[in-house]
Design an enzyme around this catalytic site. Structure first.
Site, PDB file in Angstrom:
ATOM      1  N   HIS A  67      -8.241   3.606  -3.292  1.00  0.00           N
ATOM      2  CA  HIS A  67      -6.881   3.235  -2.915  1.00  0.00           C
ATOM      3  C   HIS A  67      -6.248   2.291  -3.942  1.00  0.00           C
ATOM      4  O   HIS A  67      -6.159   1.086  -3.715  1.00  0.00           O
ATOM      5  CB  HIS A  67      -6.918   2.589  -1.515  1.00  0.00           C
ATOM      6  CG  HIS A  67      -5.590   2.179  -0.981  1.00  0.00           C
ATOM      7  ND1 HIS A  67      -4.393   2.736  -1.358  1.00  0.00           N
ATOM      8  CD2 HIS A  67      -5.261   1.231  -0.049  1.00  0.00           C
ATOM      9  CE1 HIS A  67      -3.407   2.154  -0.705  1.00  0.00           C
ATOM     10  NE2 HIS A  67      -3.898   1.242   0.081  1.00  0.00           N
ATOM     11  N   CYS A 100       0.805  -1.227   0.000  1.00  0.00           N
ATOM     12  CA  CYS A 100       0.000   0.000   0.000  1.00  0.00           C
ATOM     13  C   CYS A 100       0.834   1.271   0.000  1.00  0.00           C
ATOM     14  O   CYS A 100       0.304   2.363  -0.247  1.00  0.00           O
ATOM     15  CB  CYS A 100      -0.900   0.003   1.217  1.00  0.00           C
ATOM     16  SG  CYS A 100      -1.537  -1.633   1.624  1.00  0.00           S
TER      17      CYS A 100
END
Ligand SMILES: [Zn+2]
Ligand SMILES: [Zn+2]
Lengths: 398, 160, 398, 160
Positions: C336, C86
């Protein structure tokens, strides 16, 4: 900018290993720490992992913290995994070097690993299709063996290079590999053996190709100040250049026998480091296929363009020749676990500089070495330089 | 037209399927869908920049030469020249592994590099020994059947 | 060491995009170059790509040269793809910064991209199982939603944090996201709407979670000398720290509500940059889930430990509050796309510093910003700092 | 014993199979095969370092605390305490997706962290609403059937 040195190196046996990805990480980690008895692992502030495709080969991503956990490392500065296919290991070393040079990191572990062998080899091999453009060249089965076979075909076509000359590269590297206990293949071979081995992608036979390999390698890098505490035999990083020839897909390759990207990378490397081929004691270059090493002789300036075949024929790349190339046995003998290969080359440099290799593959008194990786279908070329002597100043840019 | 049949039993294609999903819309849409539509209609095409004139392959949605998105589709000349070739035996995407070994080639169409392209392609109908650099080849369309009722299109080369 | 600035930023619309991975790369590339009209693309010597799992989501690896080809970039210094799940985007920016700081690179493109939506969403979601330890936590279905749900459960258990407080994070970020034309979700929501949305992993509802998103973002970094030629509004990099808490598997997490890794990262960050929360005009933090932002308030020192729920309840993280948090809408509004998120945050910093955002989400006169990413199951935390004013000196190390 | 049946039709498991190959030898061998052998024999075990005494989970071949490879297998206490839990509904590995939704939990066994471990596990037999932090749970063995005749083993938690 601070000088940076490799202070320790460790490696696993390369090959078709009865070991998981995690086993390989732990083996290489233990080996590199065992090589660095003065180190308190708490001093390691950064971790750089080189890995190409754990997502597909072992169904694992976010691998850097996994390595940290397995080796009990408490990173507090920089951590990430670097991927640039076959050159992932060298690229990870480069980032560690930059991070220590600036002062952000003091002591860093760089670990490269790949687990490529499974019981389902067609599937594992499928994972190579996506190194090129999987949408356009992938469906045409465009993986490394047929691509480098075409490179060989074009080189033979343009320069008269022969299959025998290709085979001689394997003969040399097999000779050195036979003295490398970590190599996947530790047996000398003859030209006849290479020519007579199973045809993979003509003109390349099985022995013209490096293998799918499991393995890991690790080095510890440190700032000059820390390096002094950790070792008496630091291996100093001289810097490096790297180049891409605006190419990923076949259409951009141009003439396959000319590796203009490598030519440019070499020029940048020599310009930044002040080196030239005659000042380099040995080179670890990316012989993923025999033809690769021949073209690398040429583009790295070891011989004239087109004379790579003659260069090996005359023994110029043997230890004692004009420049020793792949005294560690190269990818052809060691095998090629993608993420580990660039770090295996650095390991070889450390062992050579320390004189910790068998006599007949030792480059006597070696003080300066270069390592080269290509990635993918030679779309990119990556070079680094190492020396036993601390550089007075490193030229990073123009 | 040559046909490749993919197995129906692979239920989860995106991880294993070397062919693009080739959709005009939805989450699998591709901005170069016209390339696939043209293939389905029998034409191998690519994009050419209307601003700088650069011919690209693979086709693009932004010209890498001048960043224009003012592009047009042009047909790739049907006959080209064999530039290099070898044989693919190992590492074929597993779901089309049954078609190996086959000849893999690079052929040049048009006046490469300025007004032509160099592309990869499979040659199914010639053996390695029957080919030589400089041979004339033409591209032709391949139908990709499956999984299920799905039909997609691709191209290959044939020696002429 | 040289100062480094962001000189241009570009972004694609985030969301469930009718666009391929390559389309997204080209869109973001065009956007960033359009933002930098003084740049000759030939001056870009390096390329840093942030990407988490193209190997699985789009069956493509060796992605850095593919980006180079698509955007016509002729790299001659540094190129690689960085993966740290991430936080891949921020980690790529960090490497570009180090490379320019040393002088190895002068002008670098940093591009982050992820294509996560396909017609086969169960399969795409399967690709998240391997962010943790796929061998031990993967088979237990241990992906982000249940993990962060347990984090929320523990935080509620230990500190009395409420579902309403969690929901208020989404309400704030949705408010700002509604003014961000690039965000995946551009609609304000109420606490009731959040609490009443579909339960995903209790106590987290759909609106407590960020989404699977397609998107790309890019920034151009340059040395001080080059930055002057390229822009009148450089965004200077203040450096950053990064920390891992010796954890990859559940066993190493300890108490889920304490993010000791982030606490340590923050301490290092403030120490290296000389900043403190009161000197920071706004923070873009990693609100992958509402609970994440609450714990981040605490561990970043915006409020006392355990009082994150109160902090949002009292409006302290709104623009005009104690510190503006996620004025760009955060991951909750933007979505995201793993490799792009850290670079989307940098894009937001650039737009804020230039004042090129709608009035009601503009942090008036903002001069100093911090960005934070976590990766995986919060195993790692990554922080960087940016300023409109050129730092006199950057402290890289102790 | 609970049984999970994997579909036989997925021909290419390593890309899609969340379970380790669990082989004692060959290219898929794992140095912690004893973990799986012990599971097959009904025991959930892990490694403990004989040099520094550190208990690790997951099991390792080198102690991350002291780098020793002098390790022993120890049984994990059968009864532990529920530390945290939620529900897994989305993102379950596709080939076991049919079992979702289920409770995912973290439980602590032994005296965590110094002489115990904290591990994840599925709870199949309780609903989320029936559980609370501190509940006693025990681990039990799961048989993984397939693909084909293959049998593998895993564990889950059960509230007691
Ligand atoms: Zn153009
Ligand atoms: Zn120990």
């Amino acid at each position: 900018m601070r000088n940076v040195a490799i202070v320790a190196a460790g490696i696993t046996k390369f090959g078709v290993r009865e070991a998981s990805w995690k086993d390989l990480v732990q083996e290489a980690g233990k080996a590199v720490f065992d090589d660095c008895p003065n180190l308190d692992r708490k001093d390691i502030d950064s971790l750089f992992v080189g890995a190409a495709q754990p997502e597909r080969w072992v169904y694992q991503t976010h691998v850097a913290p996994l390595v940290a956990e397995l080796l009990g490392i408490d990173v507090r500065r920089v951590i990430a995994r670097t991927e640039i296919a076959c050159a992932s290991g060298q690229a990870a070393i480069r980032y560690a070097w930059l991070s220590i040079a600036t002062g952000l990191s003091d002591v860093a572990l760089v670990l490269g690993v790949e687990k490529m062998n499974t019981k389902f080899m067609p599937l594992s091999q499928t994972c190579m299709v996506n190194v090129g453009n999987r949408e356009f060249d992938g469906p045409n089965g465009f993986t490394a063996p047929p691509f480098f076979a075409m490179v060989a075909q074009r080189h033979m076509h343009n320069y008269g290079t022969t299959k025998e000359q290709l085979a001689l590269v394997r003969v040399k590297n097999a000779k050195y590999g036979a003295m490398n206990p970590y190599a996947q293949f530790q047996k000398e071979v003859s030209v006849e053996k290479v020519l007579g081995s199973r045809m993979i992608s003509p003109p390349l036979t099985l022995l013209d190709c490096s293998a799918m390999t499991d393995g890991a390698a690790a080095v510890i890098l440190a700032s000059e100040e820390k390096a002094k505490e950790l070792t008496d035999t630091p291996v100093w990083i001289l810097g490096g250049a790297q180049s891409v020839l605006h190419s990923h897909t076949v259409n951009q390759f141009g003439e396959l026998s000319e590796w203009l990207g490598l030519r440019k990378a070499a020029k940048e490397f020599y310009s930044l480091t002040g080196l030239s081929p005659d000042k380099i004691d040995f080179a670890e270059v990316h012989d993923c296929f025999t033809i690769s090493e021949i073209i690398e002789y040429e583009e790295l300036g070891f011989c004239k363009k087109g004379e790579g075949g003659k260069f090996i024929e005359e023994g110029d790349s043997y230890i004692g020749g004009k420049i020793a190339v792949n005294p560690g046995g190269g990818l052809l003998s060691n095998g090629h676990p993608l993420g580990a290969t660039g770090i295996r080359q650095a390991w070889e440099v450390v062992m050579q500089f320390r004189g910790e290799v068998p006599k007949d593959r030792y480059v006597d008194g070696a003080k300066v070495a270069m390592t080269h990786n290509l990635s993918g279908m030679a779309q990119l070329h990556h070079i680094m330089g190492y020396s036993t002597e601390k550089p007075k100043e490193i030229k990073f840019g123009r | 037209m040559r046909t490749i049949k993919l197995p129906d039993s692979v239920e989860l294609p995106t991880l294993l399927d070397p062919f693009d999903q080739q959709e005009p819309s939805g989450p699998d849409a591709t901005g170069i869908y016209d390339f696939y539509r043209n293939l389905a209609e029998g034409d191998l095409t690519t994009t050419k920049c209307k601003d700088c004139g650069k011919l690209n392959f693979p086709p693009v949605i932004v010209c890498p030469n001048c960043l224009s998105d003012n592009l047009e589709w042009v047909r790739i000349p049907e006959v080209g020249e064999l530039y290099a070739f070898s044989v693919m035996a190992l590492g074929v995407p597993a779901i089309i592994d049954g078609y190996a070994p086959f000849v893999v080639a690079i052929a040049r169409f048009g006046n490469y590099p300025d007004e032509g392209i160099q592309i990869s392609g499979i040659i199914f109908d010639s053996k390695y020994e029957e080919l030589k650099i400089g041979d004339k080849v033409k591209w032709e369309i391949v139908e990709i059947q499956g999984p299920g009722e799905k039909k997609r299109y691709w191209y290959c080369f044939r020696k002429i």
